[in-house]
Design a protein around this motif. Sequence first.
Motif, PDB file in Angstrom:
ATOM      1  N   HIS A 187       0.610  -1.172   0.031  1.00 19.15           N
ATOM      2  CA  HIS A 187      -0.468   0.321   0.247  1.00 19.15           C
ATOM      3  C   HIS A 187       0.863   1.220   0.073  1.00 19.15           C
ATOM      4  O   HIS A 187       2.148   1.253   0.662  1.00 19.15           O
ATOM      5  CB  HIS A 187      -1.073   0.374   0.911  1.00 19.15           C
ATOM      6  N   LEU A 295      -5.655   9.097   1.025  1.00 20.60           N
ATOM      7  CA  LEU A 295      -4.704   8.719   2.082  1.00 20.60           C
ATOM      8  C   LEU A 295      -4.275  10.265   2.775  1.00 20.60           C
ATOM      9  O   LEU A 295      -4.503  10.426   3.855  1.00 20.60           O
ATOM     10  CB  LEU A 295      -3.337   8.390   1.432  1.00 20.60           C
ATOM     11  N   ALA A 299      -5.866  11.495   6.321  1.00 19.63           N
ATOM     12  CA  ALA A 299      -5.045  11.380   7.395  1.00 19.63           C
ATOM     13  C   ALA A 299      -5.034  12.843   8.091  1.00 19.63           C
ATOM     14  O   ALA A 299      -4.988  12.643   9.534  1.00 19.63           O
ATOM     15  CB  ALA A 299      -3.314  11.633   6.794  1.00 19.63           C
ATOM     16  N   ILE A 315      -8.461   2.471   2.016  1.00 21.21           N
ATOM     17  CA  ILE A 315      -8.194   3.136   2.706  1.00 21.21           C
ATOM     18  C   ILE A 315      -8.942   3.619   3.612  1.00 21.21           C
ATOM     19  O   ILE A 315      -9.294   3.766   5.192  1.00 21.21           O
ATOM     20  CB  ILE A 315      -8.088   4.142   1.444  1.00 21.21           C
ATOM     21  N   SER A 355      -9.284   9.082  10.390  1.00 18.66           N
ATOM     22  CA  SER A 355      -7.871   9.748  10.272  1.00 18.66           C
ATOM     23  C   SER A 355      -6.775   8.180  10.919  1.00 18.66           C
ATOM     24  O   SER A 355      -5.884   7.806  10.860  1.00 18.66           O
ATOM     25  CB  SER A 355      -7.029  10.774  10.724  1.00 18.66           C
ATOM     26  N   SER A 357      -7.169   5.039  11.715  1.00 19.34           N
ATOM     27  CA  SER A 357      -7.671   3.836  11.448  1.00 19.34           C
ATOM     28  C   SER A 357      -6.530   3.781  10.737  1.00 19.34           C
ATOM     29  O   SER A 357      -6.004   3.353  10.403  1.00 19.34           O
ATOM     30  CB  SER A 357      -8.973   3.620  10.528  1.00 19.34           C
ATOM     31  N   LEU A 358      -5.891   4.815   9.730  1.00 17.01           N
ATOM     32  CA  LEU A 358      -5.294   4.973   8.841  1.00 17.01           C
ATOM     33  C   LEU A 358      -3.803   4.788   9.552  1.00 17.01           C
ATOM     34  O   LEU A 358      -3.065   4.726   8.888  1.00 17.01           O
ATOM     35  CB  LEU A 358      -5.234   6.061   7.902  1.00 17.01           C
ATOM     36  N   ARG A 359      -3.571   5.078  10.298  1.00 23.66           N
ATOM     37  CA  ARG A 359      -2.413   5.302  11.344  1.00 23.66           C
ATOM     38  C   ARG A 359      -0.900   4.397  11.002  1.00 23.66           C
ATOM     39  O   ARG A 359       0.156   3.987  10.787  1.00 23.66           O
ATOM     40  CB  ARG A 359      -1.951   5.713  12.469  1.00 23.66           C
ATOM     41  N   ARG A 361      -2.328   1.562   8.997  1.00 26.81           N
ATOM     42  CA  ARG A 361      -1.572   0.904   8.247  1.00 26.81           C
ATOM     43  C   ARG A 361      -1.318   0.892   7.235  1.00 26.81           C
ATOM     44  O   ARG A 361      -1.053   0.538   5.924  1.00 26.81           O
ATOM     45  CB  ARG A 361      -3.834   0.709   7.390  1.00 26.81           C
ATOM     46  N   PHE A 362      -0.735   2.576   6.801  1.00 24.80           N
ATOM     47  CA  PHE A 362      -0.616   3.204   5.429  1.00 24.80           C
ATOM     48  C   PHE A 362       0.692   4.089   5.878  1.00 24.80           C
ATOM     49  O   PHE A 362       0.738   5.125   5.391  1.00 24.80           O
ATOM     50  CB  PHE A 362      -1.890   3.930   4.498  1.00 24.80           C
TER      51      PHE A 362
END
Length: 393
Positions: A187, A295, A299, A315, A355, A357-359, A361-362
């Motif tokens: 990713h 993204l 974020a 995402i 935001s 949840s992204l920290r 994973r990406f």
Amino acid sequence: MPGGRAQQSHRILHVFRAPVGGLFRHVVDLTRLQAAEGHAVGLVCDASTGGERAEQVLRDLAPHLALGVLRVPMVRNPDVSDLRALRAVRAQALATGATVLHGHGAKGGVFARLAPLGAAGQGVIRVYTPHGGSYNYRPGTPLHRLYMAAERLMARRTDLFLFESEYVASRHAAYAGGPPRLARIVHNGISEAEFAPVETAEDPFDLVYVGELREAKGLPVLLRALARLRAQGRNLRLLMVGSGPDTESLAAMAENQGLRHAIAFEPPQAIRPVLGRGRVMVVPSLAESLPYVVLEAAAAGQPLVATNVGGIPEIFGAHSKDLVPSGDCVALSEAIAKILDETPEVRRGRAQALSNSLRTRFSMNRMAADVLCGYAAALQQRGLHPTAASVTA
């Protein structure tokens, strides 16, 4: 981790067409992180796109480019000039002693995988990251069948596929097929600094769009949705930031829809200041891979209305129920109205949950590490062994 000592050194040539958009950002991020690990990195890209913005990015990147930059004319669609570009990639790979040819996007993938290197090519791995590209064409159309046939042939010249989304990986499996090849899903990643919240400007636009000005981005649908909302008595304003082949036709459509005073068009620029100039960001795309613009906005805690296409659900994760069907101006207008009618607290709360949840994973560092692990696996499969590095980044 970036900044440490590279255990194996690669000589990496990233090959791609246009130095614009998310693909270019991906290459720039990889270049910095790979150079910090002690690898020698170079670029080959088009000479005619990107403008001064691309020139400035490449100037800033120069200290990280031990193998330099070669810019040669490249066009989007298949053309006889591709032969000249192919020869240029071959010459640059041989001159720099590249051990990894990493193609990005459809054209970069062609040049990196088909460049004839002769005996020198025995020590080179060919890597491909599609970034959507030809996989985004509608299945069953003549162009889709043509490009998928080409992908099946070029797969034989591919040591490693690095799919940026599960969506593109599944499209490849379904339509290009062929024998199993070494593949990883890596990713796109973003930095910790990009999670800092963006301050909203005074008197912001109601809506903001950032990206290429192309019909494939769903912009005619967005304009129709905006016209529909204004007809309902909502005096909404839209900021559109970007450039592309459909700029003039979109401006004409805005005029015809009576939206001339409701829309401001501005050239490409850094995304974070732009986010602060809008209450809600809209991503109306008809096709995507794993867009950086989503993204970056997510974020930063920017409220988002986006379509349910490509890798965007990857995402959004558990928040995917909020996504909108593509090509549906009624659904898009209703989603925009819904989010604008929420209290600021509810809107910010949902954006912050996405935001958060992204920290994990990406991560940009994880992206770079996974790419290098992919290179190592491809080299091992070929029985090749990179030289141990003696450089501390």
